[in-house]
Design a protein around this motif. Sequence first.
Motif: not given
Lengths: 122, 122
Positions: A38-39, A118, A120, B8, B65-66, B68, B82, B97
């Motif tokens: 989760e990051g 992660r 969702n 990113k 959303t995310t 990593d 995700s 995802s």
Amino acid sequence: MDPDAVAKAFVEHYYSTFDANRAGLANLYQEGSMLTFEGQKIQGSQSIVAKLTSLPFQQCKHNITTVDCQPSGSGGMLVFVSGNLQLAGEQHALKFSQMFHLMPTPQGSFYVLNDIFRLNYA
Amino acid sequence: MDPDAVAKAFVEHYYSTFDANRAGLANLYQEGSMLTFEGQKIQGSQSIVAKLTSLPFQQCKHNITTVDCQPSGSGGMLVFVSGNLQLAGEQHALKFSQMFHLMPTPQGSFYVLNDIFRLNYA
């Protein structure tokens, strides 16, 4: 050795161990292993298992929906999983996705070099 | 070079290209590249782009959303994403995802060696 069969066997072993005895996951990781949960970035078998055993729930059950795998080009294997995580006492399961990068060991087995998890929030 | 910044930037470039002109993704893949799209395995830049351009929708928008990332241990980088996929004319967005394994090119850029995509049907 069929990569899809290896991936499926790994996934079954990983989540049944997680659900029964998280501390038992320690020997799947090594010192260079990385977990992003989760990051949050965590490195090394000991720290990774400390994180997993400290998650704020006692009992859980992973139900796997999909398992995909590909060779990673370095003798390793990428395994991509989606599924549901049912926590004890919670009505609704949480969707999750997770990827593993498995690397071969000299003993002919695999360890987890990379692990990214992660939720969702479905 | 900050790996998170590279990941990113790659993700922004990839999905903005996907949403504007899918054929433009061809130069991100090479002959050895692999895509697993909803369980279907496809290899090579040309076949991958043929698959992506033949998906049964014209316009779409990925909302991330995310993101990593982790080094993959072979000079490469694993990127785990995700987000939501909004198709034109559809009321609800689809959760997805996706993971990429980026490998360095001699020119100092990256290409996609591994790509695994799954919809989560939220």
